[in-house]
Design a protein around this motif. Structure first.
Motif, PDB file in Angstrom:
ATOM      1  N   HIS A  38       0.815  -1.214   0.000  1.00 47.92           N
ATOM      2  CA  HIS A  38       0.000   0.000   0.000  1.00 47.92           C
ATOM      3  C   HIS A  38       0.850   1.266   0.000  1.00 47.92           C
ATOM      4  CE1 HIS A  38      -3.459  -2.534   0.714  1.00 47.92           C
ATOM      5  NE2 HIS A  38      -2.932  -3.012   1.822  1.00 47.92           N
ATOM      6  N   SER A  39       2.109   1.182  -0.397  1.00 46.43           N
ATOM      7  CA  SER A  39       3.019   2.328  -0.268  1.00 46.43           C
ATOM      8  C   SER A  39       2.546   3.531  -1.083  1.00 46.43           C
ATOM      9  CB  SER A  39       4.438   1.927  -0.679  1.00 46.43           C
ATOM     10  OG  SER A  39       4.453   1.440  -2.010  1.00 46.43           O
ATOM     11  N   ALA A  40       2.060   3.305  -2.300  1.00 44.18           N
ATOM     12  CA  ALA A  40       1.599   4.420  -3.128  1.00 44.18           C
ATOM     13  C   ALA A  40       0.383   5.086  -2.493  1.00 44.18           C
ATOM     14  CB  ALA A  40       1.268   3.927  -4.533  1.00 44.18           C
ATOM     15  N   PHE A  41      -0.516   4.272  -1.953  1.00 45.88           N
ATOM     16  CA  PHE A  41      -1.694   4.811  -1.281  1.00 45.88           C
ATOM     17  C   PHE A  41      -1.280   5.641  -0.069  1.00 45.88           C
ATOM     18  CE2 PHE A  41      -4.288   3.963   2.530  1.00 45.88           C
ATOM     19  CZ  PHE A  41      -5.398   4.742   2.228  1.00 45.88           C
ATOM     20  N   ILE A  42      -0.388   5.102   0.752  1.00 47.84           N
ATOM     21  CA  ILE A  42       0.065   5.817   1.957  1.00 47.84           C
ATOM     22  C   ILE A  42       0.661   7.163   1.575  1.00 47.84           C
ATOM     23  CG2 ILE A  42       1.723   5.795   3.860  1.00 47.84           C
ATOM     24  CD1 ILE A  42       1.401   2.703   3.876  1.00 47.84           C
ATOM     25  N   GLN A  43       1.526   7.157   0.586  1.00 45.70           N
ATOM     26  CA  GLN A  43       2.181   8.392   0.168  1.00 45.70           C
ATOM     27  C   GLN A  43       1.179   9.411  -0.353  1.00 45.70           C
ATOM     28  OE1 GLN A  43       5.309   9.077   0.829  1.00 45.70           O
ATOM     29  NE2 GLN A  43       5.029  11.153   0.026  1.00 45.70           N
ATOM     30  N   SER A  44       0.180   8.933  -1.087  1.00 46.31           N
ATOM     31  CA  SER A  44      -0.838   9.831  -1.632  1.00 46.31           C
ATOM     32  C   SER A  44      -1.606  10.533  -0.516  1.00 46.31           C
ATOM     33  CB  SER A  44      -1.806   9.035  -2.511  1.00 46.31           C
ATOM     34  OG  SER A  44      -2.927   9.816  -2.879  1.00 46.31           O
ATOM     35  N   VAL A  45      -1.995   9.786   0.504  1.00 48.49           N
ATOM     36  CA  VAL A  45      -2.755  10.384   1.603  1.00 48.49           C
ATOM     37  C   VAL A  45      -1.863  11.328   2.405  1.00 48.49           C
ATOM     38  CG1 VAL A  45      -4.025   9.910   3.725  1.00 48.49           C
ATOM     39  CG2 VAL A  45      -4.344   8.438   1.731  1.00 48.49           C
ATOM     40  N   VAL A  46      -0.620  10.930   2.659  1.00 45.76           N
ATOM     41  CA  VAL A  46       0.300  11.781   3.412  1.00 45.76           C
ATOM     42  C   VAL A  46       0.504  13.109   2.697  1.00 45.76           C
ATOM     43  CG1 VAL A  46       2.692  12.034   4.196  1.00 45.76           C
ATOM     44  CG2 VAL A  46       1.458   9.891   4.617  1.00 45.76           C
TER      45      VAL A  46
ATOM     46  N   ARG B 222      -1.571  14.635   0.715  1.00 47.32           N
ATOM     47  CA  ARG B 222      -2.775  15.444   0.861  1.00 47.32           C
ATOM     48  C   ARG B 222      -2.835  16.092   2.242  1.00 47.32           C
ATOM     49  NH1 ARG B 222      -7.478  11.582  -1.559  1.00 47.32           N
ATOM     50  NH2 ARG B 222      -5.836   9.990  -1.579  1.00 47.32           N
ATOM     51  N   VAL B 223      -2.404  15.359   3.253  1.00 47.93           N
ATOM     52  CA  VAL B 223      -2.341  15.930   4.598  1.00 47.93           C
ATOM     53  C   VAL B 223      -1.318  17.057   4.645  1.00 47.93           C
ATOM     54  CG1 VAL B 223      -1.651  15.444   6.984  1.00 47.93           C
ATOM     55  CG2 VAL B 223      -3.152  13.844   5.766  1.00 47.93           C
ATOM     56  N   ARG B 224      -0.156  16.838   4.028  1.00 50.44           N
ATOM     57  CA  ARG B 224       0.913  17.839   4.033  1.00 50.44           C
ATOM     58  C   ARG B 224       0.455  19.158   3.415  1.00 50.44           C
ATOM     59  NH1 ARG B 224       4.842  14.852   2.582  1.00 50.44           N
ATOM     60  NH2 ARG B 224       6.053  14.899   4.538  1.00 50.44           N
TER      61      ARG B 224
ATOM     62  N   THR C  60      -1.690  21.018   6.371  1.00 54.07           N
ATOM     63  CA  THR C  60      -1.269  21.245   7.750  1.00 54.07           C
ATOM     64  C   THR C  60       0.238  21.407   7.812  1.00 54.07           C
ATOM     65  OG1 THR C  60      -1.527  20.451  10.026  1.00 54.07           O
ATOM     66  CG2 THR C  60      -1.029  18.793   8.366  1.00 54.07           C
ATOM     67  N   ASP C  61       0.782  21.529   9.010  1.00 58.44           N
ATOM     68  CA  ASP C  61       2.213  21.790   9.167  1.00 58.44           C
ATOM     69  C   ASP C  61       3.021  20.496   9.087  1.00 58.44           C
ATOM     70  OD1 ASP C  61       2.836  20.799  12.153  1.00 58.44           O
ATOM     71  OD2 ASP C  61       0.884  21.786  12.129  1.00 58.44           O
ATOM     72  N   GLU C  62       4.335  20.633   9.040  1.00 59.53           N
ATOM     73  CA  GLU C  62       5.212  19.482   8.813  1.00 59.53           C
ATOM     74  C   GLU C  62       5.259  18.552  10.029  1.00 59.53           C
ATOM     75  OE1 GLU C  62       7.322  16.961   6.484  1.00 59.53           O
ATOM     76  OE2 GLU C  62       6.255  18.808   5.908  1.00 59.53           O
ATOM     77  N   ALA C  63       5.238  19.095  11.243  1.00 52.85           N
ATOM     78  CA  ALA C  63       5.286  18.236  12.426  1.00 52.85           C
ATOM     79  C   ALA C  63       4.065  17.327  12.494  1.00 52.85           C
ATOM     80  CB  ALA C  63       5.377  19.091  13.689  1.00 52.85           C
TER      81      ALA C  63
ATOM     82  N   THR D  77      -8.080  18.364   8.555  1.00 55.61           N
ATOM     83  CA  THR D  77      -7.674  18.708   7.189  1.00 55.61           C
ATOM     84  C   THR D  77      -8.797  18.503   6.166  1.00 55.61           C
ATOM     85  OG1 THR D  77      -6.768  16.465   6.921  1.00 55.61           O
ATOM     86  CG2 THR D  77      -5.238  18.214   7.611  1.00 55.61           C
ATOM     87  N   GLY D  78      -9.976  18.122   6.615  1.00 57.17           N
ATOM     88  CA  GLY D  78     -11.111  17.972   5.708  1.00 57.17           C
ATOM     89  C   GLY D  78     -11.083  16.715   4.872  1.00 57.17           C
ATOM     90  N   LEU D  79     -10.322  15.701   5.290  1.00 59.25           N
ATOM     91  CA  LEU D  79     -10.191  14.465   4.510  1.00 59.25           C
ATOM     92  C   LEU D  79     -10.986  13.307   5.108  1.00 59.25           C
ATOM     93  CD1 LEU D  79      -6.352  14.685   3.818  1.00 59.25           C
ATOM     94  CD2 LEU D  79      -8.193  15.048   2.164  1.00 59.25           C
ATOM     95  N   ARG D  80     -11.682  13.552   6.189  1.00 56.78           N
ATOM     96  CA  ARG D  80     -12.471  12.505   6.838  1.00 56.78           C
ATOM     97  C   ARG D  80     -13.872  12.487   6.227  1.00 56.78           C
ATOM     98  NH1 ARG D  80     -15.272  12.059  11.964  1.00 56.78           N
ATOM     99  NH2 ARG D  80     -14.985   9.969  12.856  1.00 56.78           N
ATOM    100  N   THR D  81     -14.174  11.430   5.483  1.00 51.50           N
ATOM    101  CA  THR D  81     -15.393  11.414   4.666  1.00 51.50           C
ATOM    102  C   THR D  81     -16.578  10.733   5.339  1.00 51.50           C
ATOM    103  OG1 THR D  81     -14.736   9.346   3.576  1.00 51.50           O
ATOM    104  CG2 THR D  81     -14.027  11.407   2.549  1.00 51.50           C
ATOM    105  N   LEU D  82     -16.331   9.878   6.322  1.00 50.39           N
ATOM    106  CA  LEU D  82     -17.412   9.102   6.925  1.00 50.39           C
ATOM    107  C   LEU D  82     -18.028   9.859   8.087  1.00 50.39           C
ATOM    108  CD1 LEU D  82     -19.047   6.474   7.261  1.00 50.39           C
ATOM    109  CD2 LEU D  82     -17.204   5.614   8.720  1.00 50.39           C
ATOM    110  N   GLU D  83     -19.292  10.187   7.963  1.00 48.06           N
ATOM    111  CA  GLU D  83     -20.045  10.792   9.060  1.00 48.06           C
ATOM    112  C   GLU D  83     -21.287   9.946   9.289  1.00 48.06           C
ATOM    113  OE1 GLU D  83     -19.194  13.198  10.984  1.00 48.06           O
ATOM    114  OE2 GLU D  83     -17.411  13.886   9.915  1.00 48.06           O
TER     115      GLU D  83
END
Length: 441
Positions: free
Chosen positions: A5-13, A15-17, A20-23, A425-431
């Motif tokens: 899942h490395s490509a998926f992980i990187q894609s989400v990271v 989008r988070v970056r 928001t900030d680097e820390a 960050t507005g990426l949480r889709t499930l409500e």
């Protein structure tokens, strides 16, 4: 598994970056990758076994919570959808194996608490019956279907598990006269065993369903765990929906609907009490005989987390009153303090950990159930400041000293940090929509 899942992980990271900030991004990336890289093991039948972290067992509760941050992306990534479905099918198989068990082994190797006096199996790591352990597999299966439309995990095994769960919850409405469940552990703290020769403290029928243990795996003081019953009512609604729209099983839908109505009436009639300040709020446990426990626990389901699992809205007046009690020093599991830096580190703890310890899970729930962006951001910054240099979340930390903590590796806490960051960050889709007629009349 992380490499898959490395490509998926990187894609989400990434989008988070961007949001928001680097820390925060670095902590998110570690937590987000950690679960996929360390906890999953493929079973011979193609399902996935999921470690809770530093204990080599799979909890029905934890494995659902661990997958929460990945669910938001299941509709866009087939490999993530397949992974979640494989864990869901493994959960259902475990429910069918022993619906009273909370944690399981990857094979029938007899690992875990085999000396407990209960109807133990070599497949079972621990047989502490917790009503929420049966809620979580339904939640995961329903969430995956809701987000992706896939239903291949909702076949005959799911239907049999749903009927098993309903039958067990019916039995445990009358624990004193109908239940054969017993649990005793020896040479342990009182919180790890049940009184009355393994039956638990005495209860009277209320319409609620009995639970031996809490989501913390600590014994209930009184037999009806209120947030657990709320969660059960929500998941009975989900069983009814799946039975109607996927399985075409009117009998299953009707039995889920009838039990849900019983539990909701029990909640309305028996669980709203007065706090020390005179406000009406939900109790944490009751027994139908006058026994009431007024506190909350950082483990989910909790009173604080009611909107998260779908019982009510965040602006529900009774929830707001309960929340005000939970996040105050009137609640014996709320600990107030500050770090050496001066940062306010107050938060919700648990009788499961030492006095004065705040749980990152509880802080994350606090952030996820507020509509105040500034409060969400305060909690995010506090979590970054209390990892004790490990780069991951812990089970709990001392409110004044985060270098004193419990459980260095706790996957559920990592997942909840990810949930909070995705929310900010507005990426949480499930409500989850609140349960119809949830509020007591």
């Amino acid at each position: 598994m992380a490499q898959t899942h490395s490509a998926f992980i990187q894609s989400v990271v990434e989008r988070v970056r961007e949001r928001t900030d680097e820390a925060t991004t670095e902590m998110f990336a570690r937590c987000f990758e950690n679960t996929l890289g360390t906890t999953l093991r493929e079973m011979p039948d193609g399902t996935l076994f999921m470690l809770t972290g530093d204990i080599p067992a799979m909890w029905l509760r934890d494995s659902t919570a661990q997958l929460a941050p990945y669910l938001h992306f299941a509709a866009e990534d087939q490999t993530i959808s397949d992974m979640i479905a494989a864990v869901s099918r493994r959960q259902i198989e475990y429910v069918l194996l022993d619906p009273y068990a909370n944690a399981f082994n990857s094979e029938a190797n007899g690992a875990g608490h085999q000396s407990d006096r209960t109807d133990q199996s070599p497949w079972v790591w621990e047989r502490k019956y917790e009503v929420d352990s049966l809620c979580y597999p339904i939640q995961l299966a329903h969430d995956l279907w809701t987000l992706t439309g896939r239903a291949d995990h909702l076949g005959d095994s799911f239907a049999r598990a749903a009927r098993t769960i309903i039958a067990l919850w019916r039995t445990e409405q009358n624990h004193e006269t109908e239940s054969t469940y017993r649990f005793e552990r020896f040479d342990c703290p009182p919180s790890d065993t049940l009184v009355r020769d393994g039956r638990g403290s005495e209860t009277a029928p209320t319409g609620l369903t009995w639970s031996a243990f809490r989501p913390s795996d600590d014994a209930c003081e009184f037999g009806y765990n209120v947030p657990g019953n709320m969660f059960a009512a929500v998941e009975l609604q989900h069983i009814e929906t799946i039975a109607t729209e996927v399985l075409g099983d009117d009998d299953l839908a009707a039995s889920a609907r009838a039990l849900r109505a019983d539990i909701q009436r029990g909640i309305a009639d028996h669980t709203v009490v007065s706090t020390p300040s005179g406000e009406d709020a939900y109790a944490y446990e009751v027994d139908g005989r006058g026994g009431i426990l007024l506190l909350d626990d950082a483990n989910v389901p909790s009173l604080l987390s009611m909107p998260m699992f779908g019982w009510c809205r965040t602006d529900d007046p009774l929830y707001l009153a309960t929340r005000a009690f939970v996040l105050s020093t009137e609640n014996p599991t709320f600990f107030a303090g500050s770090l050496a830096s001066g940062t306010d580190s107050s938060g919700l703890g648990s009788p499961h950990t030492p006095t004065g310890h705040v749980w990152p899970i509880g802080l994350c729930i606090e952030g996820l159930t507020t509509d105040d962006p500034a409060e969400k951001d305060r909690i995010r910054r506090l979590l970054l400041e209390t990892d004790a240099g490990t780069g991951l979340m812990h089970e709990s930390f001392l409110v004044t000293d985060p270098t004193t903590f419990t459980r260095e590796w706790f996957s559920w806490a990592n997942a909840m940090f990810c949930e909070l960051v995705l929310d900010i960050t507005g990426l949480r889709t499930l409500e989850r929509a609140p349960l119809t007629e949830a509020r007591p009349a």
